[in-house]
Design a protein around this motif. Structure first.
Motif, mmCIF file in Angstrom:
data_model
loop_
_atom_site.group_PDB
_atom_site.id
_atom_site.type_symbol
_atom_site.label_atom_id
_atom_site.label_comp_id
_atom_site.label_asym_id
_atom_site.label_seq_id
_atom_site.Cartn_x
_atom_site.Cartn_y
_atom_site.Cartn_z
ATOM 1 N N THR A 68 -38.131 8.218 20.698
ATOM 2 C CA THR A 68 -39.148 7.799 19.735
ATOM 3 C C THR A 68 -40.427 7.506 20.496
ATOM 4 O O THR A 68 -40.400 6.841 21.534
ATOM 5 C CB THR A 68 -38.695 6.541 18.976
ATOM 6 N N TYR A 69 -41.540 7.992 19.983
ATOM 7 C CA TYR A 69 -42.797 7.845 20.718
ATOM 8 C C TYR A 69 -43.777 6.940 19.977
ATOM 9 O O TYR A 69 -43.917 7.005 18.753
ATOM 10 C CB TYR A 69 -43.451 9.217 20.957
ATOM 11 N N VAL A 70 -44.435 6.084 20.751
ATOM 12 C CA VAL A 70 -45.521 5.242 20.265
ATOM 13 C C VAL A 70 -46.702 5.499 21.193
ATOM 14 O O VAL A 70 -46.541 5.530 22.420
ATOM 15 C CB VAL A 70 -45.129 3.749 20.304
ATOM 16 N N ASP A 71 -47.885 5.696 20.639
ATOM 17 C CA ASP A 71 -49.038 6.068 21.454
ATOM 18 C C ASP A 71 -49.990 4.904 21.673
ATOM 19 O O ASP A 71 -50.323 4.171 20.738
ATOM 20 C CB ASP A 71 -49.807 7.224 20.789
ATOM 21 N N ASN A 72 -50.414 4.745 22.916
ATOM 22 C CA ASN A 72 -51.479 3.808 23.263
ATOM 23 C C ASN A 72 -52.685 4.646 23.693
ATOM 24 O O ASN A 72 -52.827 5.013 24.860
ATOM 25 C CB ASN A 72 -51.036 2.885 24.404
ATOM 26 N N ASP A 73 -53.521 4.978 22.730
ATOM 27 C CA ASP A 73 -54.669 5.842 23.019
ATOM 28 C C ASP A 73 -55.739 5.133 23.837
ATOM 29 O O ASP A 73 -56.667 5.777 24.332
ATOM 30 C CB ASP A 73 -55.252 6.377 21.701
ATOM 31 N N GLU A 74 -55.610 3.809 23.980
ATOM 32 C CA GLU A 74 -56.567 3.048 24.791
ATOM 33 C C GLU A 74 -55.980 2.718 26.163
ATOM 34 O O GLU A 74 -56.318 1.715 26.771
ATOM 35 C CB GLU A 74 -56.955 1.762 24.056
ATOM 36 N N TYR A 75 -55.098 3.591 26.645
ATOM 37 C CA TYR A 75 -54.387 3.320 27.898
ATOM 38 C C TYR A 75 -55.327 3.088 29.071
ATOM 39 O O TYR A 75 -55.021 2.322 29.983
ATOM 40 C CB TYR A 75 -53.437 4.487 28.212
ATOM 41 N N ILE A 87 -34.342 4.787 22.133
ATOM 42 C CA ILE A 87 -35.296 4.639 23.243
ATOM 43 C C ILE A 87 -36.701 4.923 22.730
ATOM 44 O O ILE A 87 -36.981 5.988 22.178
ATOM 45 C CB ILE A 87 -34.954 5.603 24.399
ATOM 46 N N VAL A 88 -37.585 3.938 22.916
ATOM 47 C CA VAL A 88 -38.992 4.061 22.511
ATOM 48 C C VAL A 88 -39.835 4.257 23.766
ATOM 49 O O VAL A 88 -39.750 3.467 24.706
ATOM 50 C CB VAL A 88 -39.455 2.807 21.749
ATOM 51 N N VAL A 89 -40.641 5.305 23.777
ATOM 52 C CA VAL A 89 -41.504 5.599 24.924
ATOM 53 C C VAL A 89 -42.957 5.426 24.493
ATOM 54 O O VAL A 89 -43.393 6.021 23.493
ATOM 55 C CB VAL A 89 -41.279 7.035 25.441
ATOM 56 N N VAL A 90 -43.702 4.600 25.250
ATOM 57 C CA VAL A 90 -45.124 4.419 24.965
ATOM 58 C C VAL A 90 -45.909 5.438 25.795
ATOM 59 O O VAL A 90 -45.875 5.406 27.027
ATOM 60 C CB VAL A 90 -45.595 2.989 25.282
ATOM 61 N N ARG A 91 -46.605 6.346 25.086
ATOM 62 C CA ARG A 91 -47.385 7.396 25.745
ATOM 63 C C ARG A 91 -48.856 7.020 25.777
ATOM 64 O O ARG A 91 -49.317 6.184 25.016
ATOM 65 C CB ARG A 91 -47.238 8.728 25.009
ATOM 66 N N GLY A 92 -49.594 7.680 26.661
ATOM 67 C CA GLY A 92 -51.037 7.488 26.735
ATOM 68 C C GLY A 92 -51.692 8.699 27.345
ATOM 69 O O GLY A 92 -52.051 9.653 26.652
ATOM 70 N N TYR A 93 -51.786 8.723 28.660
ATOM 71 C CA TYR A 93 -52.401 9.840 29.395
ATOM 72 C C TYR A 93 -51.618 11.144 29.135
ATOM 73 O O TYR A 93 -50.399 11.175 29.256
ATOM 74 C CB TYR A 93 -52.406 9.511 30.890
ATOM 75 N N ALA A 97 -34.260 0.394 23.990
ATOM 76 C CA ALA A 97 -35.024 0.364 25.243
ATOM 77 C C ALA A 97 -36.470 0.739 24.957
ATOM 78 O O ALA A 97 -36.738 1.614 24.130
ATOM 79 C CB ALA A 97 -34.424 1.329 26.256
ATOM 80 N N ILE A 98 -37.373 0.045 25.613
ATOM 81 C CA ILE A 98 -38.802 0.394 25.549
ATOM 82 C C ILE A 98 -39.228 0.818 26.942
ATOM 83 O O ILE A 98 -39.054 0.059 27.907
ATOM 84 C CB ILE A 98 -39.654 -0.790 25.064
ATOM 85 N N VAL A 99 -39.754 2.015 27.064
ATOM 86 C CA VAL A 99 -40.199 2.552 28.349
ATOM 87 C C VAL A 99 -41.722 2.642 28.323
ATOM 88 O O VAL A 99 -42.300 3.351 27.485
ATOM 89 C CB VAL A 99 -39.586 3.941 28.620
ATOM 90 N N LEU A 100 -42.373 1.904 29.216
ATOM 91 C CA LEU A 100 -43.834 1.897 29.284
ATOM 92 C C LEU A 100 -44.285 3.028 30.195
ATOM 93 O O LEU A 100 -44.082 2.996 31.411
ATOM 94 C CB LEU A 100 -44.321 0.546 29.814
ATOM 95 N N ALA A 101 -44.895 4.066 29.596
ATOM 96 C CA ALA A 101 -45.228 5.275 30.352
ATOM 97 C C ALA A 101 -46.604 5.806 29.976
ATOM 98 O O ALA A 101 -46.830 7.015 29.927
ATOM 99 C CB ALA A 101 -44.162 6.337 30.109
ATOM 100 N N ALA A 102 -47.563 4.895 29.725
ATOM 101 C CA ALA A 102 -48.876 5.329 29.237
ATOM 102 C C ALA A 102 -49.841 5.712 30.354
ATOM 103 O O ALA A 102 -50.784 6.474 30.131
ATOM 104 C CB ALA A 102 -49.504 4.230 28.377
ATOM 105 N N SER A 103 -49.616 5.201 31.569
ATOM 106 C CA SER A 103 -50.600 5.429 32.637
ATOM 107 C C SER A 103 -50.422 6.797 33.285
ATOM 108 O O SER A 103 -49.362 7.425 33.191
ATOM 109 C CB SER A 103 -50.475 4.336 33.688
#
Length: 544
Positions: free
Chosen positions: A366-373, A349-355, A303-309
């Protein structure tokens, strides 16, 4: 493996019994030890009465019932392809019990049984053997005849075990009984001795000659060179209880070490790895069977969870944490999401973080970072997650970090084989305030009885679909196959290469897939999800 392809176990044992060379079989007492015996290269197994009773923790006095022995034999037979000779004690009763025993052994593909001419319940031969009474010879012959009459496989063998030496009756009685048993139909004679030297059995064999095969158990006269047995033309040697005894020694040593040292460091490298246990259990076969027979489940799904905002619409609640960490009934939204995936077996489960990414730190994710969120959108986050999974041929479910859902949603997605699958809520008028930009859908069939058993596909997605053609609202779930994941990775890369698409959304990705004539399967539902967009939703989520 030592079995002969195409030969029944009964025929394999008969070949051992009649072989022109000395053969060896080894003791086993359960399915695991039986498999170990076969893998060691033995051509047959001795299902020892002593060992089977010992692994139950009871005495070798028929304290384990014959049906319990049968159950153990069934596991041993299932685990192997070489013949099993059962140590059948006295046949567990009279001629009637003997007949039933033979029938039940044949049903479990046991090749042969050995019965001894003592009284039921038996006592182990090495415990005051000279004080044990012997069975009436004629009654024992009747038991042999009854067993032979009961067998349906002509190759099933009955071995008659003569206890005359054990009970102190001497050579003459041993020969008299052995001949009577041979004439009653016994396929072989097991001559037993409790002496530390082989004198008794050698004297018997010299007088007996080759009237029928003779089996021996050199537990007591273990120092005798094996060539002596060859020279006297014995048929089979049984190593009768040594796997059990060696395992007891190893378990006692390990138990003492663990008690004394209270850690695993000194023993872990000296015991079989868990992987070896799995191998002996044939765990790989089950995995292959699951792949062949079960509908696709969650085992090969991530699963990929988009949670950067941030989720600024929640005001102060997201001042120091992103929306996905806002608590519902004392638990972060992300925890609820992970629990729903875990409930159907999705652990990856992969979670995309940002803010405020440092606040998103739940375990086992598992975490993946979007620093340009702040400057990018959903597709930029999704691309980072997909790139982190490169090389893993998994099915993938994509969802948002602020959408709660029941386990029914991922469970249904996992069971579908299409490359791209989405969920549509057909109660779109009530749910329309939760629709993300461009989330209204027109499908090939509206949600109806006709759609229940039909495959429904997405025709268009957007915010300009006429109400008469609107069949539902997209719920924020997309499942893709490994092939589709490769395709959408390419599409996202192309879209993001255009400056105007920096903040592109998943609905735009779905529209692009439709343009490229990629079928998108639709699953209908009513409810089972909640998109948290404002404070009112947070309150409502407490009752979800």
């Amino acid at each position: 493996m030592s079995s002969t392809p195409g030969l029944s176990t009964t025929k394999q044992f008969r070949n051992l019994l009649l072989s022109d060379q000395l053969e060896f079989i080894c003791e086993a007492h359960n399915g695991l030890s039986a498999k170990i015996v076969q893998e060691a290269g033995f051509k047959g197994i001795w299902a020892s009465g002593l060992s089977i009773s010992a692994q139950f923790g009871v005495r070798d006095n028929n304290e384990a019932s014959w049906t319990q022995v049968l159950e153990t034999l069934e596991f041993m037979s299932d685990a192997t392809t070489i013949p099993i000779l059962l140590d059948g004690d006295t046949g567990y009763g009279n001629f009637n019990n003997m007949q039933r025993l033979v029938r039940k052994l044949e049903q479990r593909k046991i090749a042969a049984v050995c019965i001894e001419d003592k009284l039921f319940p038996k006592t182990n031969s090495f415990i005051k053997g000279d004080a044990q009474p012997m069975a009436d010879m004629h009654e024992f012959c009747g038991k042999i005849k009854a067993g032979k009459d009961a067998q349906s496989d002509p190759n099933f063998s009955i071995i008659a075990r003569v206890e005359s030496f054990i009970c102190g009756w001497g050579l003459a009685e041993a020969l008299r009984r052995a001949e009577a048993y041979r004439q009653a139909g016994a396929d072989g004679i097991l001559i037993h001795s409790a002496l530390a030297v082989p004198d008794e059995i050698l004297a018997f064999k010299q007088e007996w000659g080759n009237r029928c095969p003779v089996v021996i158990v050199p537990t007591k006269y273990y120092a005798t060179p094996t060539d002596v047995f060859r020279q006297h033309n014995f048929s089979i040697v049984i190593w009768a209880n040594h796997l059990l005894r060696s395992s007891v020694t190893a378990m006692q040593k390990t138990a003492r070490t663990l008690k004394e040292q209270e850690h695993l460091l000194s023993i872990e490298d000296k015991v079989a790895p868990v992987s070896e246990i799995f191998r002996l259990q044939n765990a790989a076969e089950l995995q292959e069977a699951e792949d062949r027979y079960l509908p696709r489940g969650a085992e090969d799904t991530c699963a990929i969870v988009l949670a950067a905002s941030r989720g600024s619409e929640l005001g102060e609640l997201t001042e120091h944490q992103p929306k996905t960490m806002v608590k519902i009934q004392g638990t972060p939204i992300l925890t609820h999401i992970a629990d729903a995936y875990n409930a159907v077996g999705i652990k990856d489960i992969v979670v995309v973080r940002g803010y405020k990414k440092e606040t998103v730190n739940l375990p086992n994710l598992t975490y993946v970072d979007n620093d340009e969120y702040a400057e990018t959108g959903e597709l930029a986050s999704l691309l980072k997650a997909l790139q982190s999974r490169k090389g893993r041929a998994q099915h993938t479910i994509v969802s948002y970090g602020d959408v709660l859902f029941n386990k029914y949603i991922p469970q249904s997605l996992c069971q579908e084989s299409d490359d791209c699958v989405i969920f549509i809520d057909s109660n779109w008028r009530e749910q329309s305030r939760y629709s993300r930009l461009g989330g209204f859908a027109e499908c090939s069939i509206p949600n109806s009885r006709r759609a229940f058993n039909a495959k429904v596909y997405l025709k268009q997605l957007g915010n300009k679909i006429p109400e008469s053609n609107t069949h539902g609202v997209w719920m924020g779930f997309l499942k893709v196959s490994p092939a589709a994941a490769t395709l959408i990775t390419t599409i996202i890369t192309e879209l993001l290469a255009q400056p105007g698409n920096r903040k592109a959304t998943i609905p735009q990705l779905l529209q692009e897939l439709l343009k490229r004539q990629q079928p998108i399967r639709v699953l209908y539902t009513v409810g089972h999800w909640l998109d948290i967009n404002n404070l009112e939703d947070v309150v409502q989520a407490g009752e979800f």
